[in-house]
Write a protein that holds these residues in place. Structure first.
Motif, PDB file in Angstrom:
ATOM      1  N   UNK A   1      21.782  18.013  -2.045  1.00 25.17           N
ATOM      2  CA  UNK A   1      20.973  17.043  -1.311  1.00 25.17           C
ATOM      3  C   UNK A   1      20.509  15.970  -2.293  1.00 25.17           C
ATOM      4  N   UNK A   2      20.250  14.797  -1.779  1.00 22.89           N
ATOM      5  CA  UNK A   2      19.906  13.667  -2.651  1.00 22.89           C
ATOM      6  C   UNK A   2      18.572  13.868  -3.341  1.00 22.89           C
ATOM      7  N   UNK A   3      17.613  14.529  -2.685  1.00 22.31           N
ATOM      8  CA  UNK A   3      16.275  14.681  -3.253  1.00 22.31           C
ATOM      9  C   UNK A   3      16.063  16.060  -3.870  1.00 22.31           C
ATOM     10  N   UNK A   4      17.132  16.691  -4.343  1.00 24.24           N
ATOM     11  CA  UNK A   4      17.027  18.040  -4.884  1.00 24.24           C
ATOM     12  C   UNK A   4      17.957  18.188  -6.069  1.00 24.24           C
ATOM     13  N   UNK A   5      17.612  19.131  -6.970  1.00 25.61           N
ATOM     14  CA  UNK A   5      18.467  19.441  -8.107  1.00 25.61           C
ATOM     15  C   UNK A   5      19.495  20.515  -7.776  1.00 25.61           C
ATOM     16  N   UNK A   6      19.393  21.127  -6.582  1.00 22.16           N
ATOM     17  CA  UNK A   6      20.343  22.160  -6.184  1.00 22.16           C
ATOM     18  C   UNK A   6      21.753  21.590  -6.227  1.00 22.16           C
ATOM     19  N   UNK A   7      22.721  22.391  -6.746  1.00 18.82           N
ATOM     20  CA  UNK A   7      24.079  21.887  -6.909  1.00 18.82           C
ATOM     21  C   UNK A   7      25.095  22.821  -6.249  1.00 18.82           C
ATOM     22  N   UNK A   8      26.221  22.233  -5.878  1.00 17.13           N
ATOM     23  CA  UNK A   8      27.321  22.982  -5.272  1.00 17.13           C
ATOM     24  C   UNK A   8      28.193  23.562  -6.368  1.00 17.13           C
ATOM     25  N   UNK A   9      28.432  24.868  -6.281  1.00 22.31           N
ATOM     26  CA  UNK A   9      29.329  25.564  -7.204  1.00 22.31           C
ATOM     27  C   UNK A   9      30.276  26.398  -6.368  1.00 22.31           C
ATOM     28  N   UNK A  10      31.562  26.104  -6.477  1.00 25.75           N
ATOM     29  CA  UNK A  10      32.591  26.806  -5.714  1.00 25.75           C
ATOM     30  C   UNK A  10      32.293  26.754  -4.224  1.00 25.75           C
ATOM     31  N   UNK A  11      31.777  25.597  -3.764  1.00 20.07           N
ATOM     32  CA  UNK A  11      31.559  25.404  -2.339  1.00 20.07           C
ATOM     33  C   UNK A  11      30.283  25.999  -1.806  1.00 20.07           C
TER      34      UNK A  11
ATOM     35  N   UNK B   1      32.455   0.283   7.889  1.00 22.39           N
ATOM     36  CA  UNK B   1      32.663  -0.614   9.009  1.00 22.39           C
ATOM     37  C   UNK B   1      32.941   0.064  10.324  1.00 22.39           C
ATOM     38  N   UNK B   2      32.930   1.380  10.357  1.00 24.63           N
ATOM     39  CA  UNK B   2      33.128   2.106  11.617  1.00 24.63           C
ATOM     40  C   UNK B   2      32.343   3.411  11.539  1.00 24.63           C
ATOM     41  N   UNK B   3      32.247   4.091  12.668  1.00 22.29           N
ATOM     42  CA  UNK B   3      31.514   5.353  12.712  1.00 22.29           C
ATOM     43  C   UNK B   3      32.388   6.560  12.441  1.00 22.29           C
ATOM     44  N   UNK B   4      33.578   6.349  11.879  1.00 23.42           N
ATOM     45  CA  UNK B   4      34.516   7.446  11.639  1.00 23.42           C
ATOM     46  C   UNK B   4      34.016   8.327  10.500  1.00 23.42           C
ATOM     47  N   UNK B   5      33.815   9.630  10.761  1.00 24.92           N
ATOM     48  CA  UNK B   5      33.372  10.602   9.762  1.00 24.92           C
ATOM     49  C   UNK B   5      34.440  11.683   9.645  1.00 24.92           C
ATOM     50  N   UNK B   6      34.911  11.930   8.415  1.00 24.85           N
ATOM     51  CA  UNK B   6      36.011  12.873   8.175  1.00 24.85           C
ATOM     52  C   UNK B   6      35.623  13.791   7.030  1.00 24.85           C
ATOM     53  N   UNK B   7      35.992  15.066   7.155  1.00 20.63           N
ATOM     54  CA  UNK B   7      35.829  16.005   6.038  1.00 20.63           C
ATOM     55  C   UNK B   7      37.088  15.913   5.195  1.00 20.63           C
ATOM     56  N   UNK B   8      36.992  15.214   4.078  1.00 15.91           N
ATOM     57  CA  UNK B   8      38.152  14.977   3.226  1.00 15.91           C
ATOM     58  C   UNK B   8      38.492  16.187   2.360  1.00 15.91           C
ATOM     59  N   UNK B   9      37.537  17.064   2.128  1.00  9.17           N
ATOM     60  CA  UNK B   9      37.796  18.290   1.356  1.00  9.17           C
ATOM     61  C   UNK B   9      36.745  19.314   1.760  1.00  9.17           C
ATOM     62  N   UNK B  10      37.123  20.599   1.831  1.00  9.29           N
ATOM     63  CA  UNK B  10      36.136  21.622   2.217  1.00  9.29           C
ATOM     64  C   UNK B  10      35.098  21.858   1.145  1.00  9.29           C
ATOM     65  N   UNK B  11      35.371  21.443  -0.101  1.00  3.53           N
ATOM     66  CA  UNK B  11      34.418  21.658  -1.182  1.00  3.53           C
ATOM     67  C   UNK B  11      34.341  20.395  -2.029  1.00  3.53           C
ATOM     68  N   UNK B  12      33.139  20.071  -2.454  1.00  7.62           N
ATOM     69  CA  UNK B  12      32.975  19.022  -3.444  1.00  7.62           C
ATOM     70  C   UNK B  12      33.184  19.613  -4.833  1.00  7.62           C
ATOM     71  N   UNK B  13      33.298  18.751  -5.817  1.00  5.88           N
ATOM     72  CA  UNK B  13      33.466  19.235  -7.188  1.00  5.88           C
ATOM     73  C   UNK B  13      32.208  19.945  -7.663  1.00  5.88           C
ATOM     74  N   UNK B  14      32.389  20.949  -8.512  1.00  3.09           N
ATOM     75  CA  UNK B  14      31.234  21.671  -9.055  1.00  3.09           C
ATOM     76  C   UNK B  14      30.302  20.703  -9.766  1.00  3.09           C
ATOM     77  N   UNK B  15      29.001  20.905  -9.520  1.00  4.42           N
ATOM     78  CA  UNK B  15      27.996  20.039 -10.127  1.00  4.42           C
ATOM     79  C   UNK B  15      27.514  18.942  -9.198  1.00  4.42           C
ATOM     80  N   UNK B  16      28.146  18.778  -8.030  1.00 10.36           N
ATOM     81  CA  UNK B  16      27.675  17.793  -7.058  1.00 10.36           C
ATOM     82  C   UNK B  16      26.365  18.273  -6.441  1.00 10.36           C
ATOM     83  N   UNK B  17      25.406  17.380  -6.316  1.00  8.58           N
ATOM     84  CA  UNK B  17      24.124  17.748  -5.735  1.00  8.58           C
ATOM     85  C   UNK B  17      24.294  18.086  -4.257  1.00  8.58           C
TER      86      UNK B  17
END
Length: 997
Positions: A198-208, A180-196
């Motif tokens: 990009x949406x159209x790719x199998x590449x995954x984040x490991x340790x940031x 409901x607003x344009x507020x964008x915040x970085x809630x954590x510097x790293x996502x959990x391991x295994x998070x994609x």
């Protein structure tokens, strides 16, 4: 009040894992327990301004708190052998648990450095795990991580956080935006391991860090899916389908099918050019049908398939990455206007594939035999075996060759004869294909077919051959039962060049030779006589023939004036009846104009006797050549007659000073007419006057004729019939595009002018003019455009005031000659890229009310109220301002009741019901649930529910319940307990109940 009904959904679970990260600092690195994957309980109060400015990671600050496991270096200053390098490390440890239970996660293994020196290499390695698709109700992994912060206050408020995908600068940071607003915040510097990443790719984040993952789910793999969706495939399991469809408005239909795209097809691209509308029908394998109308540019969803639809002023584009979840039928709904054209392409799966069977039974029961496999055509959609023709339909399908193996090799009993002492593979020949002779060819030329029978046979030890089952011979290819024959061309008629015309002026005949030639180029028989080309035809020589002195046009002269002078050549007799002219006799006069005759016979050559036979004239085709013609040898002398009369005429002619030769040889003559000045509607043509040499019949120089005797100009009306309606086309417009294919247009109308003298032109409907109608549209500038920058619209500003940032997408694109758009790397565009972000909302923020905490209860005992406190401050500023700076009307006023202990001197309160307005959703199956009246509940079937009425100062046994507004009647599965509860035994079915106490 509570409700119970059937509800099917999934459970959103936020899993927190303990991971290991490697941090390099110069030559030293420590790996510590992962800290940043734990959800933050305190968020920064500043929104995300610039993602390029990364916050300092707190891992280094807490490394001592979590303990150091190993100190190692990433490179060595001294060269070591491979053996030394391996011996400095301990063995790799066991793999950790997977970071995810589905959808692709990561697992790691550790090893220790055993040396006091620095070790080369890495002390941690990763691999992918849990590479199975998650259930549809689990939801997106990144979205789960954002929603886990919904109960953490940010800037004094709670937000529903949505994920920000495909961040090009830091795809492995957990960036979320408030709904409901344009507020964008970085809630954590790293996502959990295994998070994609990009949406159209199998590449995954490991340790940031974003790690490359191939379609084989291996880290670092470059394996890609082919066009058929097969990992590292060769594209043989599907086929590219291209085509186009043109709507026919004149057919009277309101809609038509453009293309049917089968289930599991991929990479669909469809372009409609024209005014018509697209819509899609789907049909699942179970026969369930759905419809989807495409009206605005956006993404649509149909049968678990995403459809990307774009609508422009002149065309519509539909893209489907696939695979399709059902059979899609793309239809065109007609509108008024010109016909539309649909171009499409997609990759269609080959749903019928060969499948190898198990081995057939052994050919013998003992003593050594053989057994074979075969191949059957398998329908991948229905899971059934179908006839082989389905697999033969696809040229890409190659039937696998049967396999052969030995079987039942144990010796037979002595009574079985030779099998006990003779191995089958030496003395027992394998079955083989036996073929009969070829039949005669179906036709004698032009390509026919001949066939033969092919049978599988066995030969025993005595050489006796007997037919057997066909599967026994399938280890080798079956010989062909059909083959082409007589593929050479059939004999054809070959016409030679035409002879010269038989006359030197006027109308005559010409001839040619026609032969029957075979495929070797030899003169032979066998040609179809009905298709033989004609061997003679009329011809016209434009040289004027000799005519008497008169002044009439050619069209008005008698027939004999046009007789021709025969060429000095002989017409030969052929196998076709032909007029054969004889030689001309001498001229009837020795000077001046005379006549000569000849004989003309209809004759034919008899091929079997090589003799000439005379036939009646009606047996020959065409016009019979003339048997009489005028002739002219030499001019007669100047004395035209004997006697005084002649002498007087000669004297008069001499006195006039003109020679008889000049009068006799040259004179003016009409030679036909010019072309009509108009093709219709009334025109004129003029008689052509020439100076004619009467002796040769040829035109001479006009100075040889007496100018005073030149005949007058003759005009004649022609083409007087009214002109029919005709198409009138205007000038082409300029091209609509300078490159990448544009359009030029022009006006085309059906017009009619009533008469030649009228300047008025009537415009009629198209039906009055003959087809084809000249095209009003023409392609132009059909060549590729140079790569250019394509800027999208600016996005929403990150702040409403006080200075924010808005971004846009800038891509390097090229429009090709087929009007498609190709996205290219930025290096292909020559100029500097336009800015992709700019400052916005620079105006100063106005003070506003910001809510904080609830105040203390207004009483110390009994029932009171609490107020939601609010302070006046500017956005982004922590310091409160004077409340006068904020509007008093906009100040939020919220109250809620509060209840403390009973006051000591309080009088007994009236009975009350403490209802709680809550919503409960049952995610997991359970035997019994306890709920409190006052809210809503969505329950799974077969769940026992106990409803409690939360009363105060009232005996539980006196509670009365209502169902649907009426007193509750006890039933076996629905009744009231002695403590005032309502118990619903194993609620089932899709139902809804209202219960009140």
């Amino acid at each position: 009040m509570t409700r119970a009904c059937l509800w099917a959904s999934g459970l959103l679970v936020l899993a927190v894992y303990v991971k290991v990260a490697v941090w390099a600092n110069n030559e030293d690195a420590v790996f510590i327990r992962e800290f940043t994957l734990i959800r933050r309980d305190h968020l920064p109060e500043e929104p995300l301004q610039d993602s390029s400015q990364k916050p300092e990671d707190p891992v280094s600050a807490r490394s001592k708190e979590h303990g150091t496991y190993c100190i190692c270096t990433m490179s060595s200053r001294t060269a070591r052998s491979e053996e030394d390098r391996d011996t400095l490390w301990g063995a790799w440890g066991s793999w950790s648990e997977c970071s995810r239970t589905c959808g692709g996660g990561a697992s790691y293994s550790l090893r220790r450095c055993l040396s006091s020196r620095t070790c080369e290499g890495q002390n941690i390695k990763y691999r992918t795990c849990s590479n199975v698709d998650c259930p549809p109700d689990v939801g997106d992994f990144r979205a789960q991580q954002c929603s886990a912060h919904a109960d953490v206050r940010y800037q004094g408020q709670y937000h529903e956080w949505l994920p920000v995908y495909n961040d090009p600068e830091n795809p492995c940071a957990l960036k979320c935006k408030a709904k409901g607003s344009g507020l964008v915040v970085e809630l954590a510097p790293k996502v959990l391991d295994g998070t994609r990443c990009y949406t159209e790719s199998l590449d995954m984040c490991i340790s940031g860090v974003c790690q490359i993952v191939g379609c084989d789910h291996e880290l670092g793999s470059t394996a890609k899916e082919d066009s058929c969706g097969v990992c590292s495939g060769d594209g043989s399991s599907c086929r590219l389908v291209r085509g186009h469809f043109k709507s026919q408005h004149a057919s009277g239909k309101t809609e038509d099918t453009a293309v049917v795209i089968p289930y599991k097809s991929r990479h669909v691209r469809l372009v409609l050019k024209g005014p018509d509308h697209l819509y899609v029908e789907s049909k699942t394998l179970q026969g369930v049908k759905s419809e989807l109308f495409l009206d605005t540019s956006r993404q649509y969803h149909l049968e678990n398939t995403t459809l990307d639809y774009q609508k422009f002023s002149d065309k519509q584009i539909l893209r489907i990455a696939g695979p399709l979840g059902a059979d899609f039928t793309v239809k065109v709904q007609f509108t008024s206007g010109a016909d539309s054209v649909v171009q499409y392409m997609f990759y269609q799966p080959i749903i019928h594939r060969w499948r190898e069977t198990d081995f057939f039974p052994c050919s013998v029961t003992c003593g050594g035999g053989y057994q074979l496999t075969s191949a059957e055509c398998f329908d991948l959609r229905s899971g059934r075996v179908v006839v082989d023709q389905y697999c033969h339909y696809y040229p890409e399908n190659v039937k696998p060759k049967p396999k052969l193996q030995e079987c039942n090799m144990e010796p037979c009993l002595a009574s079985d004869g030779y099998k006990q002492i003779m191995p089958y593979d030496l003395y027992h020949p394998l079955p083989r294909w036996e073929s009969s002779p070829w039949t005669a060819c179906s036709i004698s030329c032009g390509g026919g077919i001949q066939s033969r029978s092919v049978t599988c046979v066995e030969e025993d030890m005595q050489g006796i051959i007997t037919p057997t089952e066909e599967w026994k011979c399938l280890y080798s290819p079956k010989t062909a039962i059909l083959q082409p024959c007589n593929t050479f061309d059939c004999p054809t008629w070959l016409a030679q060049e035409w002879s010269p015309c038989t006359v030197t002026c006027g109308q005559g005949l010409r001839y040619r030779v026609v032969l029957c030639m075979d495929h070797r180029g030899l003169h032979a028989g066998g040609c179809n006589p009905t298709t033989k080309p004609h061997i003679k035809e009329e011809c016209l020589v434009t040289v004027p023939c000799y005519k008497s002195i008169d002044t009439l046009p050619v069209e008005a002269k008698p027939v004999w004036h046009k007789q021709a002078i025969e060429l000095e050549e002989e017409v030969t007799v052929t196998e076709e009846p032909t007029f054969i002219p004889g030689p001309w006799q001498t001229c009837s006069r020795t000077c001046g104009a005379g006549a000569q005759q000849r004989t003309v016979k209809c004759q034919v050559l008899l091929s079997f006797s090589q003799t000439v036979a005379d036939l009646p004239d009606d047996e020959c085709e065409g016009v019979k050549p003339a048997t009489r013609q005028p002739c002219y040898r030499t001019p007669c002398s100047g004395i035209l007659a004997q006697g005084k009369e002649g002498e007087k005429e000669g004297e008069e002619e001499e006195r006039e000073g003109e020679t008889p030769e000049r009068e006799e040889l040259h004179d003016w003559e009409y030679e036909g007419f010019t072309e009509c000045s108009e093709s219709c509607g009334g025109g004129v043509k003029e008689a052509v006057v020439i100076c004619l040499n009467k002796q040769t019949g040829e035109a001479a120089d006009q100075s040889l004729c007496v100018s005073s005797r030149r005949p007058p100009q003759l005009l004649q009306d022609c083409k007087t019939q009214p002109c029919p309606p005709r198409w009138e086309a205007g000038e082409w417009s300029s091209c609509s595009a300078t490159c990448g294919v544009g359009l030029m247009t022009r006006g085309v109308a059906c017009t009619h002018r009533p008469s030649r003298d009228s300047n008025r032109t009537e415009v009629l409907t198209d039906e009055h003019c003959q087809n084809p109608k000249p095209s009003p549209v023409q392609a132009c500038n059909r060549f590729d455009c140079p790569p250019m920058w394509d800027t999208q619209d600016w996005g929403q500003c990150s702040q409403n005031c006080g200075g924010g940032v808005q971004k846009r997408q800038v891509l390097c694109k090229q429009r090709l000659a087929d009007s498609s758009i190709l996205e290219l790397p930025d290096t292909f565009c020559p100029s500097k890229s336009p800015a992709n972000q700019q400052p916005c909302a620079m105006q100063e923020c106005l003070p506003q009310w910001v809510t904080t905490d609830w105040s203390a209860c207004s009483v110390t005992c009994g029932n009171g109220i609490q107020r939601l406190q609010a302070i006046c401050r500017k956005q982004g500023d922590d310091w409160p301002l004077d409340p006068k700076n904020c509007s008093s009307a906009a100040r939020p006023v919220r109250l809620r009741p509060c209840t403390l202990r009973l006051c000591d001197n309080s009088i007994k309160s009236d009975p009350t019901i403490l209802a709680q307005r809550k919503v409960y959703i049952q995610w997991r199956k359970g035997k019994k649930l306890h709920l409190v009246v006052g809210g809503y509940a969505y329950l799974l079937p077969w769940t026992t529910v106990v409803l409690r009425c939360p009363t105060r100062h009232f005996r539980k046994g006196h509670i009365r319940w209502l169902k649907e507004g009426k007193p509750l009647i006890s039933l076996p599965h629905l009744f009231t307990t002695s403590l005032g509860y309502v118990k619903i035994q194993q609620n089932h079915g899709s139902s809804q109940m209202d219960n009140a106490c």
